[in-house]
Write a protein that holds these residues in place. Structure first.
Motif, PDB file in Angstrom:
ATOM      1  N   LYS A  32      21.491   0.315   1.038  1.00  0.00           N
ATOM      2  CA  LYS A  32      20.337   0.003   1.875  1.00  0.00           C
ATOM      3  C   LYS A  32      19.663   1.312   2.247  1.00  0.00           C
ATOM      4  O   LYS A  32      20.266   2.385   2.107  1.00  0.00           O
ATOM      5  N   ASN A  33      18.420   1.252   2.719  1.00  0.00           N
ATOM      6  CA  ASN A  33      17.755   2.475   3.158  1.00  0.00           C
ATOM      7  C   ASN A  33      18.651   3.213   4.170  1.00  0.00           C
ATOM      8  O   ASN A  33      19.045   2.612   5.172  1.00  0.00           O
ATOM      9  N   PRO A  34      19.055   4.449   3.914  1.00  0.00           N
ATOM     10  CA  PRO A  34      18.627   5.322   2.818  1.00  0.00           C
ATOM     11  C   PRO A  34      19.672   5.524   1.736  1.00  0.00           C
ATOM     12  O   PRO A  34      19.524   6.437   0.915  1.00  0.00           O
ATOM     13  N   GLY A  35      20.786   4.751   1.710  1.00  0.00           N
ATOM     14  CA  GLY A  35      21.810   4.984   0.692  1.00  0.00           C
ATOM     15  C   GLY A  35      22.926   3.958   0.753  1.00  0.00           C
ATOM     16  O   GLY A  35      22.765   2.851   1.277  1.00  0.00           O
ATOM     17  N   ASN A  85       9.976   4.517  14.135  1.00  0.00           N
ATOM     18  CA  ASN A  85       9.215   3.940  13.022  1.00  0.00           C
ATOM     19  C   ASN A  85       9.413   2.432  13.048  1.00  0.00           C
ATOM     20  O   ASN A  85      10.546   1.946  13.007  1.00  0.00           O
ATOM     21  N   THR A  86       8.330   1.679  13.162  1.00  0.00           N
ATOM     22  CA  THR A  86       8.418   0.221  13.216  1.00  0.00           C
ATOM     23  C   THR A  86       7.478  -0.401  12.189  1.00  0.00           C
ATOM     24  O   THR A  86       6.396   0.122  11.916  1.00  0.00           O
ATOM     25  N   ARG A 110       0.793  -1.229   0.000  1.00  0.00           N
ATOM     26  CA  ARG A 110       0.000   0.000   0.000  1.00  0.00           C
ATOM     27  C   ARG A 110       0.828   1.283   0.000  1.00  0.00           C
ATOM     28  O   ARG A 110       0.391   2.302  -0.531  1.00  0.00           O
ATOM     29  N   ASN A 111       2.008   1.246   0.603  1.00  0.00           N
ATOM     30  CA  ASN A 111       2.776   2.470   0.817  1.00  0.00           C
ATOM     31  C   ASN A 111       4.212   2.283   0.348  1.00  0.00           C
ATOM     32  O   ASN A 111       4.998   1.591   0.995  1.00  0.00           O
ATOM     33  N   SER A 112       4.568   2.917  -0.765  1.00  0.00           N
ATOM     34  CA  SER A 112       5.919   2.765  -1.311  1.00  0.00           C
ATOM     35  C   SER A 112       6.979   3.368  -0.386  1.00  0.00           C
ATOM     36  O   SER A 112       8.160   3.008  -0.481  1.00  0.00           O
ATOM     37  N   ALA A 113       6.579   4.265   0.507  1.00  0.00           N
ATOM     38  CA  ALA A 113       7.536   4.834   1.463  1.00  0.00           C
ATOM     39  C   ALA A 113       8.061   3.772   2.423  1.00  0.00           C
ATOM     40  O   ALA A 113       9.104   3.975   3.058  1.00  0.00           O
TER      41      ALA A 113
END
Length: 206
Positions: A93-96, A193-194, A63-66
């Motif tokens: 990897k997130n974010p770079g 954020n989990t 649902r959420n590409s973020a």
């Protein structure tokens, strides 16, 4: 991002063919309630002590590409002793992008396998990166084994836990194929954020 990942994997496979390296490949897919996940671990043994490695992980939120998660690391592994190894690698990897070095200990037995590493990763600053993996595979019948595994890792600096990952698998193994229930838990920015993903996994070991 996908094109870079395919390029890295392609180069590893071409190298394996060119040097006729012994190859170990372990892909896994997870169909979960939040996302669909693909990951693999590829090892090319060039000599008894030296190997090339590639670990890739793609987690696509429905649902959420973020909330997409990616991890790609290619590196060099050197076996110091029977159970000790040194690893160095680079990846995204997130974010770079990032670079990492680690020292690891591993034991593989018929029923219980275990590995742990301790290292440092640089991605816009240094973090410590401990990794723990364990698997219990007792025999249930002539054709089946129980498969229970735990994977835990994180990136920790002096102020916070920047990244945390816990993964659990419970299922069966028949030959080179394992399948069953999967649970993945991800934390970012000191648990502000989990995410979690519960579903079914299918894994091969070749």
């Amino acid at each position: 991002m996908k094109s870079k990942a395919y390029l890295i994997i392609g180069v590893c496979l071409i190298l394996a063919r060119a040097v006729q390296a012994q190859t170990a490949f372990s892909p896994e897919t997870i169909a979960g309630h939040r996302s669909f996940t693909y990951n693999h671990n590829l090892t090319l043994s060039l000599t008894e002590k030296i190997g090339l490695t590639n670990i890739s992980w793609f987690d696509a939120d429905y649902r959420n590409s973020a909330n997409h998660i990616y991890f790609i690391r290619s590196g060099l592994s050197y076996r110091l002793e029977e159970a000790w190894r040194f690893d160095a690698g680079v990846g995204m990897k997130n974010p770079g992008s990032f670079a990492t070095v680690s020292l690891g200990y591993q034991r593989f037995r018929e029923v219980f396998s275990f590995s742990c590493t301790a290292g440092a990763t640089y991605q816009a600053g240094w973090t410590m990166e401990p990794v723990l993996w364990a698997a219990w595979t007792p025999k249930l019948s002539s054709a089946q084994h129980l498969y229970l595994s735990l994977f835990v890792t994180g990136n920790i600096d002096k102020e916070a836990v920047q990244r945390g990952i816990q993964q659990v698998r419970l299922g069966l193994t028949q030959g080179q194929i394992s399948y069953g229930l999967a649970a993945n838990f991800d934390q970012f920015n000191d648990f502000t954020n989990t995410l979690y993903n519960l579903g079914f996994f299918l894994k091969g070991t070749f």
